[in-house]
Design a protein around this motif. Structure first.
Motif, PDB file in Angstrom:
ATOM      1  N   TYR A 141       0.778  -1.038   0.123  1.00  0.00           N
ATOM      2  CA  TYR A 141      -0.051  -0.106   0.096  1.00  0.00           C
ATOM      3  C   TYR A 141       0.902   1.249  -0.221  1.00  0.00           C
ATOM      4  N   VAL A 142       0.697   2.298  -0.859  1.00  0.00           N
ATOM      5  CA  VAL A 142       1.050   3.456  -1.040  1.00  0.00           C
ATOM      6  C   VAL A 142       0.499   4.341  -0.704  1.00  0.00           C
ATOM      7  N   PRO A 143       0.365   5.137   0.463  1.00  0.00           N
ATOM      8  CA  PRO A 143      -0.581   6.370   0.938  1.00  0.00           C
ATOM      9  C   PRO A 143      -0.520   7.411  -0.142  1.00  0.00           C
ATOM     10  N   GLY A 144      -1.616   8.071  -0.434  1.00  0.00           N
ATOM     11  CA  GLY A 144      -1.466   9.182  -1.347  1.00  0.00           C
ATOM     12  C   GLY A 144      -0.684  10.385  -0.860  1.00  0.00           C
ATOM     13  N   PRO A 145      -0.695  10.497   0.607  1.00  0.00           N
ATOM     14  CA  PRO A 145       0.417  11.609   1.041  1.00  0.00           C
ATOM     15  C   PRO A 145       1.838  11.367   0.771  1.00  0.00           C
ATOM     16  N   VAL A 146       2.150  10.134   0.643  1.00  0.00           N
ATOM     17  CA  VAL A 146       3.756   9.853   0.343  1.00  0.00           C
ATOM     18  C   VAL A 146       4.181  10.239  -0.997  1.00  0.00           C
ATOM     19  N   LEU A 147       3.112  10.577  -1.607  1.00  0.00           N
ATOM     20  CA  LEU A 147       3.460  10.961  -3.304  1.00  0.00           C
ATOM     21  C   LEU A 147       3.247  12.364  -3.420  1.00  0.00           C
ATOM     22  N   ARG A 148       3.897  12.940  -4.639  1.00  0.00           N
ATOM     23  CA  ARG A 148       3.758  14.189  -4.970  1.00  0.00           C
ATOM     24  C   ARG A 148       3.493  14.531  -6.486  1.00  0.00           C
ATOM     25  N   PRO A 149       2.811  15.417  -6.968  1.00  0.00           N
ATOM     26  CA  PRO A 149       2.660  15.602  -8.271  1.00  0.00           C
ATOM     27  C   PRO A 149       3.927  15.756  -9.234  1.00  0.00           C
ATOM     28  N   GLY A 150       4.094  14.914 -10.142  1.00  0.00           N
ATOM     29  CA  GLY A 150       5.195  14.943 -11.084  1.00  0.00           C
ATOM     30  C   GLY A 150       6.073  13.654 -11.075  1.00  0.00           C
ATOM     31  N   ASP A 151       7.275  13.628 -10.876  1.00  0.00           N
ATOM     32  CA  ASP A 151       8.128  12.508 -10.767  1.00  0.00           C
ATOM     33  C   ASP A 151       8.271  12.129  -9.274  1.00  0.00           C
ATOM     34  N   ASN A 152       8.141  10.696  -9.084  1.00  0.00           N
ATOM     35  CA  ASN A 152       8.355  10.043  -7.794  1.00  0.00           C
ATOM     36  C   ASN A 152       9.389   8.962  -7.976  1.00  0.00           C
ATOM     37  N   GLU A 153       9.942   8.619  -7.030  1.00  0.00           N
ATOM     38  CA  GLU A 153      10.880   7.659  -6.895  1.00  0.00           C
ATOM     39  C   GLU A 153      10.598   6.254  -6.262  1.00  0.00           C
ATOM     40  N   LEU A 154      10.916   5.239  -7.034  1.00  0.00           N
ATOM     41  CA  LEU A 154      10.534   3.964  -6.465  1.00  0.00           C
ATOM     42  C   LEU A 154      12.014   3.139  -6.234  1.00  0.00           C
ATOM     43  N   VAL A 155      12.320   2.823  -5.025  1.00  0.00           N
ATOM     44  CA  VAL A 155      13.485   1.986  -4.699  1.00  0.00           C
ATOM     45  C   VAL A 155      13.207   0.555  -4.383  1.00  0.00           C
ATOM     46  N   VAL A 156      13.811  -0.570  -4.892  1.00  0.00           N
ATOM     47  CA  VAL A 156      13.403  -1.780  -4.370  1.00  0.00           C
ATOM     48  C   VAL A 156      14.624  -2.497  -4.033  1.00  0.00           C
ATOM     49  N   LEU A 157      14.777  -3.280  -2.779  1.00  0.00           N
ATOM     50  CA  LEU A 157      15.805  -3.958  -2.420  1.00  0.00           C
ATOM     51  C   LEU A 157      15.611  -5.405  -2.637  1.00  0.00           C
ATOM     52  N   GLU A 158      16.011  -6.211  -3.849  1.00  0.00           N
ATOM     53  CA  GLU A 158      15.531  -7.419  -3.803  1.00  0.00           C
ATOM     54  C   GLU A 158      16.511  -8.381  -3.562  1.00  0.00           C
ATOM     55  N   LEU A 159      16.296  -9.161  -2.064  1.00  0.00           N
ATOM     56  CA  LEU A 159      17.402 -10.061  -1.991  1.00  0.00           C
ATOM     57  C   LEU A 159      17.627 -11.313  -2.303  1.00  0.00           C
ATOM     58  N   GLU A 160      16.676 -11.511  -3.366  1.00  0.00           N
ATOM     59  CA  GLU A 160      16.822 -12.922  -3.968  1.00  0.00           C
ATOM     60  C   GLU A 160      17.313 -12.438  -5.333  1.00  0.00           C
ATOM     61  N   THR A 161      16.084 -12.917  -6.339  1.00  0.00           N
ATOM     62  CA  THR A 161      16.410 -12.606  -7.855  1.00  0.00           C
ATOM     63  C   THR A 161      15.392 -11.729  -8.503  1.00  0.00           C
ATOM     64  N   MET A 162      15.619 -10.799  -9.193  1.00  0.00           N
ATOM     65  CA  MET A 162      14.736  -9.851 -10.026  1.00  0.00           C
ATOM     66  C   MET A 162      14.480 -10.499 -11.312  1.00  0.00           C
ATOM     67  N   VAL A 163      13.521 -11.601 -11.521  1.00  0.00           N
ATOM     68  CA  VAL A 163      13.406 -11.998 -12.917  1.00  0.00           C
ATOM     69  C   VAL A 163      12.925 -11.125 -13.623  1.00  0.00           C
ATOM     70  N   ASP A 164      11.932 -10.299 -13.473  1.00  0.00           N
ATOM     71  CA  ASP A 164      11.481  -9.301 -14.225  1.00  0.00           C
ATOM     72  C   ASP A 164      11.766  -8.132 -13.585  1.00  0.00           C
ATOM     73  N   PRO A 165      12.489  -7.402 -13.971  1.00  0.00           N
ATOM     74  CA  PRO A 165      12.594  -5.865 -13.302  1.00  0.00           C
ATOM     75  C   PRO A 165      11.500  -4.861 -13.796  1.00  0.00           C
ATOM     76  N   THR A 166      10.362  -4.970 -13.406  1.00  0.00           N
ATOM     77  CA  THR A 166       9.326  -3.988 -13.847  1.00  0.00           C
ATOM     78  C   THR A 166       8.478  -3.914 -12.521  1.00  0.00           C
ATOM     79  N   ALA A 167       8.008  -2.767 -12.304  1.00  0.00           N
ATOM     80  CA  ALA A 167       7.211  -2.285 -11.094  1.00  0.00           C
ATOM     81  C   ALA A 167       5.673  -2.074 -11.798  1.00  0.00           C
ATOM     82  N   THR A 168       4.725  -2.850 -11.223  1.00  0.00           N
ATOM     83  CA  THR A 168       3.302  -2.871 -11.790  1.00  0.00           C
ATOM     84  C   THR A 168       2.490  -2.230 -10.824  1.00  0.00           C
TER      85      THR A 168
END
Length: 583
Positions: free
Chosen positions: A544-571
């Motif tokens: 869950y991504v609360p609306g107040p965490v976001l801002r109009p325009g560009d936002n940054e997503l960071v993912v720490l994958e501990l195992e294997t990222m088979v498909d490096p895509t965020a949905t």
């Protein structure tokens, strides 16, 4: 200002009988800019009171610190409850359970040699006194007899399920009174005779915790408390989830019927939970009743408001029940409609591998014997040593707390998991660079294993020989979103823990839902705000991504994958996906 007291059979507000119709809403599990929305929805459901725990470890990550900023601003939360015309119940512990890391007790507390756990022991009591003084300084001016919303303060939490130290309970109650708390005090226990006896205090109102057989449970409570109002302090309307298990639910009609039966007995109630929210960051706890089972990030709890604060069928059913017992008309107008969540995908890029250059992930230290994660004050660490044994070799450890990824010369060898009681792993050869990534999956929050250390404990051996000469990197998880400012240029994707990042556009900052079922196991951040853990085991498959965490325009997503990222895509999806329900 009002007077609130415990009468012969009722709570008394300014001398008149008052039934508490409360709902649990933990300020530390909800973004502060959404508190007012959740409180308003509680009022519209027919509640007149909001209850919250207080997590000692979140406010005091280090001794001497008491943080009340952001999501920890208890004063602001109580003021918003008052502004909505509702009352409040505060349950400061010091132990809260709540499926929260370590039951709310700070990890630093247990590094004191000989410290007691929830008992009359001077080191523990000194720390508790310091904590209660800090948190109740926030509560004291907000008591109902001083013009605020707070009606009740709880002493400890379900203590009868843990111990039988009356001197300890009396000491905690005395500390609460000494801080200037003048409203009535309560205890809570499951309505089992031995628990009500062990966890109760003379002169302090006993309340119960249960979710079924309400009439029977209230009868048991009355047998142990001949006078005073009856109250269920935790009316369990749902349950929490563990990784790898089902998403727990309770039937709407069944829950409403039990609530009706409880209120028909004239009892007061605190619905646990009215809105569960989210275990943001690494705050979720774990169970260990013979098998270690870490709790998921979502604390949806199958409550009247779902994890994202949206009314469920249970909300409407409970509102109908409450309308028949409320002393004031229930607001029939519907809550504000939520804006739809956008659906889109975006590619992850710029991977930074932990094994390639651990120096940018945290400070390097050297140890002859492997330290615990508590010694390093971290939740994730990389340990490295050289091994020189001919042929295949057996890696063994005394106890795994909680998960270890094993690499040999940069190649993955296997995983040791506490949940499976793993203790050993065969290495294909005994020469080269041995690397262990050790992860704390959440501290036990209930029972005798509270406060236990994390990491690899006991003898760590290769065949029969002790493994020594370790270099350690304590991963600074708070700094992961900033890795790209200090790390070398992004490296090609490879094995082992890897951080990825991307940007995505936002028009109106509304709630988003990040799908994680195509990933492995890890942690995600949006604009530096830690959404929590994900794991392909489920049951939950969204963060869950609360609306107040976001801002109009560009936002940054960071993912720490501990195992294997088979498909490096965020949905990003249209709503919550909390997994298959239990049969």
């Amino acid at each position: 200002m009002s007077d609130f007291a415990i009468g012969e059979s009722d709570f008394l507000l300014d001398g008149e009988p008052f039934r508490i119709l409360s709902g649990a809403l933990h300020y530390f599990r909800v973004h502060p800019d959404l508190w007012a929305d959740r409180i308003d929805k509680a009022r519209r459901m027919g509640l007149n009171t909001i209850e919250t725990y207080v997590p000692w470890n979140a406010h005091s990550p280090r001794r001497g610190v008491f943080d009340t900023t952001g999501m920890l601003d208890l004063g602001r939360f109580l003021d918003e409850v008052a502004a909505a015309g509702l009352h409040a119940i505060v349950r400061p512990g010091p132990y809260i359970c709540a499926e929260w890391d370590n039951g709310g007790l700070p990890a630093w507390l247990f590094q004191e040699p000989g410290v007691g756990v929830r008992r009359y022991e001077k080191q523990f009591l000194a720390a508790v006194e310091e904590y209660l003084g800090q948190v109740l300084a926030v509560v004291r001016p907000r008591q109902v007899d001083q013009g605020g919303p707070v009606l009740l303060v709880q002493v400890e939490n379900e203590y009868g399920a843990f111990g039988n130290d009356q001197e300890y309970l009396e000491a905690v109650a005395a500390m609460i009174r000494e801080t200037g708390i003048t409203v009535p005090l309560v205890t809570v226990d499951q309505p089992v005779p031995e628990m009500l006896t062990a966890g109760g205090l003379d002169g302090v109102l006993r309340t119960g915790s249960f979710g079924s057989r309400s009439v029977e449970r209230l009868r048991t409570l009355r047998e142990h408390q001949p006078t005073g109002p009856l109250m269920c302090m935790e009316f369990w309307d749902g349950w929490f989830d563990h990784w790898g298990g089902p998403h727990h639910t309770t039937g709407v009609e069944e829950a409403a019927r039990e609530l009706d039966a409880l209120l028909a007995q004239g009892a007061s109630v605190n619905i646990y939970m009215f809105h569960g929210g989210t275990n943001f960051g690494l705050t979720s706890g774990a169970d260990d009743k013979g098998v270690f089972r870490p709790t998921v990030t979502s604390y949806d709890y199958d409550a009247p408001l779902d994890e994202a604060g949206r009314p469920t069928a249970k909300y409407e059913a409970f509102r109908e029940v409450l309308s028949r017992y409320s002393s004031t008309p229930v607001d029939a107008s519907p809550p504000r409609a939520e804006a739809p969540a956008p659906r889109f995908t975006v590619a992850l890029g710029e991977p930074v591998r932990l094994l390639a250059d651990p120096a940018c992930w945290g400070a390097e230290t050297c140890h002859e014997v492997m330290p615990s994660l508590d010694d390093l004050q971290t939740r994730l660490a990389l340990f490295r040593t050289e091994i020189t044994v001919d042929g295949p070799a057996l890696l063994s450890v005394g106890e795994v707390r909680d998960r270890v990824l094993v690499f040999l010369d940069g190649a993955p060898v296997g995983v040791l998991e506490r949940e499976r009681r793993d203790r050993a792993l065969m290495l294909p050869h005994g020469r080269g660079r041995l690397e262990l990534v050790v992860e704390d999956q959440g501290r036990v929050n209930y029972g005798p294993r509270i406060g236990e250390p994390k990491g690899l404990l006991g003898d760590l051996r290769l065949d029969a020989e002790p493994l020594t000469g370790w270099t350690a990197w304590a991963v600074d998880l708070d700094a992961v979103p900033n890795l790209w400012t200090s790390a070398p240029p992004a490296s090609p994707a490879g094995v082992g823990p890897t951080a990825w990042r991307t940007s995505f556009p936002v028009g109106e900052p509304v709630d988003h839902f990040l799908r994680t079922d195509a990933w492995g196991k890890g942690i995600a951040w949006v604009n530096g705000f830690c959404l929590g853990r994900y794991w392909h085991r489920g049951p939950q498959h969204t963060l869950y991504v609360p609306g107040p965490v976001l801002r109009p325009g560009d936002n940054e997503l960071v993912v720490l994958e501990l195992e294997t990222m088979v498909d490096p895509t965020a949905t990003f999806a249209a709503g919550l996906s909390l997994g298959p329900v239990e049969d």
